[in-house]
Design a protein around this motif. Sequence first.
Motif, short mmCIF file in Angstrom:
data_model
loop_
_atom_site.label_atom_id
_atom_site.label_comp_id
_atom_site.label_asym_id
_atom_site.label_seq_id
_atom_site.Cartn_x
_atom_site.Cartn_y
_atom_site.Cartn_z
N GLU A 459 0.81 -1.21 0.00
CA GLU A 459 0.00 0.00 0.00
C GLU A 459 0.85 1.27 0.00
O GLU A 459 0.34 2.38 -0.23
N THR A 460 2.15 1.12 0.25
CA THR A 460 3.05 2.26 0.33
C THR A 460 3.55 2.66 -1.05
O THR A 460 3.95 1.82 -1.85
N GLU A 461 3.56 3.95 -1.32
CA GLU A 461 4.09 4.43 -2.59
C GLU A 461 5.61 4.28 -2.62
O GLU A 461 6.28 4.49 -1.61
N PRO A 462 6.19 3.92 -3.76
CA PRO A 462 7.64 3.80 -3.85
C PRO A 462 8.31 5.18 -3.86
O PRO A 462 7.68 6.19 -4.20
N VAL A 463 9.58 5.20 -3.50
CA VAL A 463 10.37 6.42 -3.52
C VAL A 463 11.16 6.46 -4.83
O VAL A 463 12.01 5.61 -5.07
N VAL A 464 10.85 7.41 -5.68
CA VAL A 464 11.48 7.56 -7.00
C VAL A 464 11.57 6.20 -7.69
O VAL A 464 12.65 5.63 -7.88
N PRO A 465 10.44 5.64 -8.09
CA PRO A 465 10.40 4.27 -8.62
C PRO A 465 11.23 4.05 -9.88
O PRO A 465 11.64 2.92 -10.15
#
Length: 542
Positions: A459-465
């Motif tokens: 559910e967590t957004e990635p950091v600079v995917p």
Amino acid sequence: MTTFDTLILGDIRTMNPEMSTAEAVAVINGEIAWLGTRAEAEQLTAQETQDFGTQMILPGFVDAHIHPILGAEMARGFDLSEVTTTQQLDDALTQAAASTGEGEWVFAWGLDPTVIADRNICAADIDRSVVDQPVFIRMFDAHSGVVNSRALQLSGVDGTEQFKSQSEVEIDAQGKPTGFLKEWEAMNLVNQVMPAIPFETRLELFLEVLESMADEGITGGQILDRTDGMLDLVRAAEERGELPIRLTFSPWIMPGDQDEIITEIIDMQGTTGRRWGVDGVKLMIDGTIDNGTSWLSYPDINGQSTRPLWLDPASYREVLLRLDAQGIRTTTHAIGDAGVEYVLDVIAETTQPHAADDKPGHRIEHIETLPDRLVPRFTEVGAAVSMQPRHCTLFCAPDGSDNWSQRLGDDRRKDAWRTNSIRQTGAVVAIGSDWPVAPSDPLAVIAEGELRRQVGKPETEPVVPDEALSREALIAGYTSDRARSWGETDRGMIANGMLADFTIFDQDVFAVDADDLPTVNVVATIIGGKLRRPANTASAAR
């Protein structure tokens, strides 16, 4: 007919592009002497056979950045990594003091600076809970610490101290020390009055860390620090038996180190034991973004991180070039973009083999923020890199609410940990954990390097995917590329003549969903053909 020492069977992925898979490998005198199919292996003779069926065999995983001696001492005491509020901090310190002997030091570690808003944590924040006992807390970046008033009193720190580096004793408006200590020289003012850890205790802590790493599937690690008596410790460990993992010591030279120290470290090169050796040197050009001691091209939001750790960066250049002239590899801690650029400029002056020879001569650690214009320079100057994916996933929030992101601002937050961009240029990228700053489990590191978020939290957004690495690149970062990053030609792949070091998993780690990778079991590790089973089959050390 040759009789091999050991014949090992399984689903073998060699990380060697010339022969990517095999079903059998034969070992003699600790080295790989033959690879082939199961059918071909039936014609061989060996003193021992290890048949792992369909389980996956890879080259032994090597963590490019660990601190198993210094880190075991840094991480003594109480773990504050889950503390997020001042009330939790008060409760944790009260409990820690109550469980420590009267008048004895209270140690803690792993504290996130955002527990206190808009300023650095100070002695008064600790004094609320602990007054009569001295307290030392190592912050999660390992480059800063905070003490209470009792510890300040015992150490005699008064805020007027001068350092050979950009270390700092933070002072208030009245010129009095707040208790917040930036970088190693400042923290050492307090460390030198702390009770020393007995040698036998240090030895036990060291071995516990190595056993835990071996249980996680690690067969080797590069130690990037220098601690008193470290070679005495590893020799004592080897007197007890074989080390659980191979160790490469690359001791650091710090700003202000006198010539006799530098000469001692140069003379130390090539010292070896059965499963360890001294090879190379670590340097540091800056500190960390989280405590305002990195070297950025322009200041952070607090007006900090504008200077190198070395008072005169030309002294850093002189040391690196001196080491290069003697054929000694270096790896430099460089976090801020100005620090990275300076190190690249110095590496461009060196004479060791560069990218054209497919043998990086020197390496750079961390590289936490990097503008587009610097991305191609690693291959241009022949520098390898070593990066730690979980520094990004554990300490950065996708919404930018963490301390690192707040200090840098949105314009630089997008340039975080550019592992993919750097590797796409052809640079060699080694992968590691920086234990104990982040956990050492390689499968979790690999998963989060691919996901760019914490494993098990879809559910967590990635950091600079866009900076995610592929599974193959991350596994190479523990195997073939890790070896290439340090110019090692006897490990990193499963091929004839290589060391017989393997990590065996019960599933195909190339096929498992990234969020499930940490649940894959380590079946065994093999070093020099010698089998070691983990403490339990669930790899519980994670």
